[in-house]
Each structure stands twice: as structure tokens, then as C-alpha cells.
Motif scaffolding. Sequence first.
Motif, PDB file in Angstrom:
ATOM      1  N   SER A  65      -3.348   4.319 -27.392  1.00 18.84           N
ATOM      2  CA  SER A  65      -2.489   3.395 -27.941  1.00 18.84           C
ATOM      3  C   SER A  65      -2.087   2.236 -27.171  1.00 18.84           C
ATOM      4  N   LYS A  66      -1.886   2.651 -25.661  1.00 18.65           N
ATOM      5  CA  LYS A  66      -1.513   1.535 -24.983  1.00 18.65           C
ATOM      6  C   LYS A  66      -2.860   0.487 -24.508  1.00 18.65           C
ATOM      7  N   ARG A  67      -3.942   1.276 -24.365  1.00 20.85           N
ATOM      8  CA  ARG A  67      -5.147   0.609 -23.971  1.00 20.85           C
ATOM      9  C   ARG A  67      -5.503  -0.563 -25.333  1.00 20.85           C
ATOM     10  N   GLU A  68      -5.453   0.002 -26.510  1.00 21.06           N
ATOM     11  CA  GLU A  68      -5.894  -0.934 -27.626  1.00 21.06           C
ATOM     12  C   GLU A  68      -4.933  -1.333 -28.370  1.00 21.06           C
ATOM     13  N   ASN A  69      -3.479  -1.373 -27.847  1.00 20.56           N
ATOM     14  CA  ASN A  69      -2.379  -1.869 -28.445  1.00 20.56           C
ATOM     15  C   ASN A  69      -2.344  -1.444 -30.016  1.00 20.56           C
ATOM     16  N   ILE A  70      -2.475  -0.290 -30.414  1.00 17.42           N
ATOM     17  CA  ILE A  70      -2.252   0.292 -31.563  1.00 17.42           C
ATOM     18  C   ILE A  70      -1.179   1.446 -31.545  1.00 17.42           C
ATOM     19  N   SER A  71      -0.883   1.915 -32.638  1.00 20.71           N
ATOM     20  CA  SER A  71       0.454   2.830 -32.611  1.00 20.71           C
ATOM     21  C   SER A  71      -0.273   4.270 -32.330  1.00 20.71           C
TER      22      SER A  71
ATOM     23  N   ASP B  87      -1.886   8.724 -26.404  1.00 22.30           N
ATOM     24  CA  ASP B  87      -0.927   7.783 -25.767  1.00 22.30           C
ATOM     25  C   ASP B  87      -1.516   6.604 -24.998  1.00 22.30           C
ATOM     26  N   SER B  88      -2.810   7.156 -24.212  1.00 16.21           N
ATOM     27  CA  SER B  88      -3.234   6.342 -23.324  1.00 16.21           C
ATOM     28  C   SER B  88      -4.113   5.308 -24.151  1.00 16.21           C
TER      29      SER B  88
END
Length: 260
Positions: free
Chosen positions: A199-205, A196-197
Motif C-alpha cells: 500500500s505504501k510502495r504503490e500509494n494505494i489503500s 501495508d508495505s
Amino acid sequence: MDLGIKGRRAIVCASSRGLGRGTAEALAEAGVALTLNGRTADTLEETAENIRSRYGVEVKTVVCDVTTDEGRAALLRAEPNPDILINNAGGPPPGVWSDWGREEWEKAINSNMLTPILLATAVLPGMIQREWGRVVSITSGSVKAPIPQLGLSNSSRAGLTGFVAGTARQVAKHGVIMNNILPGQHDTDRVKSLMDSISKRENISVEDARARAQAANPRGRFGTAEEFGKIAAFLCSEHVGFMIGQNVLVDGGAFNSTMG
Ligand code: NAD
């Protein structure tokens, strides 16, 4: 293989889910009586009941935070004479070095270094007196190869590793065996929150983050709590009498090295 530990008694910290639970199940399969621990009563009871009904072993439960003095005292009241101690607790949050001040460092060191050291210190005298004991600490592959965003884990677990390295060699002559098991990425809640982290940091799913992490592993997948638990249980077995102070990596080959 018969692990030779039927009837032994174990404290398995942080064992209502994840790698702790996988280890508890494998010990139960080997006939070990368990004291399980988690912070949420419902989840812990559900796990305990599942293990009792499948393996027919005695299972006690202690709802507490193992990283507190009160929590550890409650565990030791429930099982004052364990033959086996599995050290485990949740891992520290990800971030970068500049995020962490005294408070964050003290929390990580308390959870992932002092808690296992203090529990081992409490149970070692009884194990030495009875001339049999196994202390297995669940640390992390980050002890061998740093994971940059998990600096709190890299550092606090390295401290625990140093304690085990020296102490294992002091208690071995009494039949007390201490080793560490170092997970790479296993499909538990911990990895879900790390994905999850990312995904948020790299703006990927989250799916892309998972697929990328699994593809990067030589085995092409995450590990499972079940297969991890069986290796941890082997480290508690009768057969590790000459295996002292080792750091056993279970990471699908992610640590890239010819030896060591
Ligand atoms: P997890 O976060 O999924 O937690 C597993 C269980 O431990 C949960 O039931 C949780 O409630 C319980 N727990 C957590 N902190 C506790 C506490 N303070 N007191 C009592 N119970 C507590 O973790 P996991 O994936 O099973 O990993 C276990 C350990 O191994 C962690 O320290 C983790 O950082 C480390 N690790 C895991 C991986 C992995 O890929 N899963 C990789 C490297 C290291």
C-alpha cells in the motif's frame, strides 16, 4: 480421520499466532501434547490457555526468540524428547536486492535456514533412537516461485529445502519423516504487514492491496491458519510413513503449473 498421533509430544515454534498457532490447534485436536513458543508472554499464555480448555491436552509454553541459541536451548529443556517438531519463525522483511548487505543476509539465513536446521539436528538423534519422528518445516511458496521483493526469504528457505531434501532420505529408514509445507498467502499478521508495505510502495489503500491480491488467487481469497494447520498436522500423522522429503504447496493454486 484419526491421525494416529494421540499422546505424541510436539514442539511448535512461533505458535502464539498465525500459521504456527493453526498447526498447534490441529495437533491438539489430534491429542498431541504441545510445547508452544512465542516472544510475548501474554499472547502466548492466552493461546496456550485457549488450546488447553478446548482440547484438554497438556500445553507448555516457552517465551523466547527461537532464532537465538538460548531460545532453542530453552525449548529443548521444556521438551527434550519431542516426537514432532514444527519449524517456524517470522519471515524476513521485503525490499530489493540492493537493500541487503551482510547483516541482513546473516539475519535471514539465521532465522529461516540455520534455526530450523539446528533444531532438527538437535531432535533427530532421539527420534531415530525411538524409531518414530516427524519434522515439518513451514517454508514458503517462494521456494518454488520467487517473490521478487522477498529475496531474503527466497534464498534462505531454498537453503533449508536443500538440507531437508538430503537429510529426509538419510533418516527415513529409522521411521523419521521430514517434509516441508509451503504456504501461499494466508490471512495472518505477516500478510497484513506485506499488504501495508504494498500500500505504501504503490500509494494505494490497504483494502485495495488486499482485494487485488485475493482476486489474483485462483481461489479468490487468502488461506486461513485453520485450514493450513490441518494439512500441517496431517504431515505429522501416522499416515505419511512413505512420504519423504516433499514440499507441499498450500497456495490456493497461485503457483501456475501443470505439474510440480
Ligand atoms: P507471523 O509473522 O504472522 O508470525 C506468527 C507468530 O510467530 C507470531 O505469534 C510471532 O510472534 C511468532 N514469531 C515470529 N518470529 C518469532 C521468533 N523469532 N521466535 C518466536 N516466535 C516468533 O507469520 P505467519 O503468517 O504465521 O507465517 C509463518 C511463517 O510462514 C513465516 O516464516 C512466514 O514468512 C511464512 N509465510 C507466511 C505466509 C503467509 O501468507 N502468512 C506466506 C508464505 C510464507
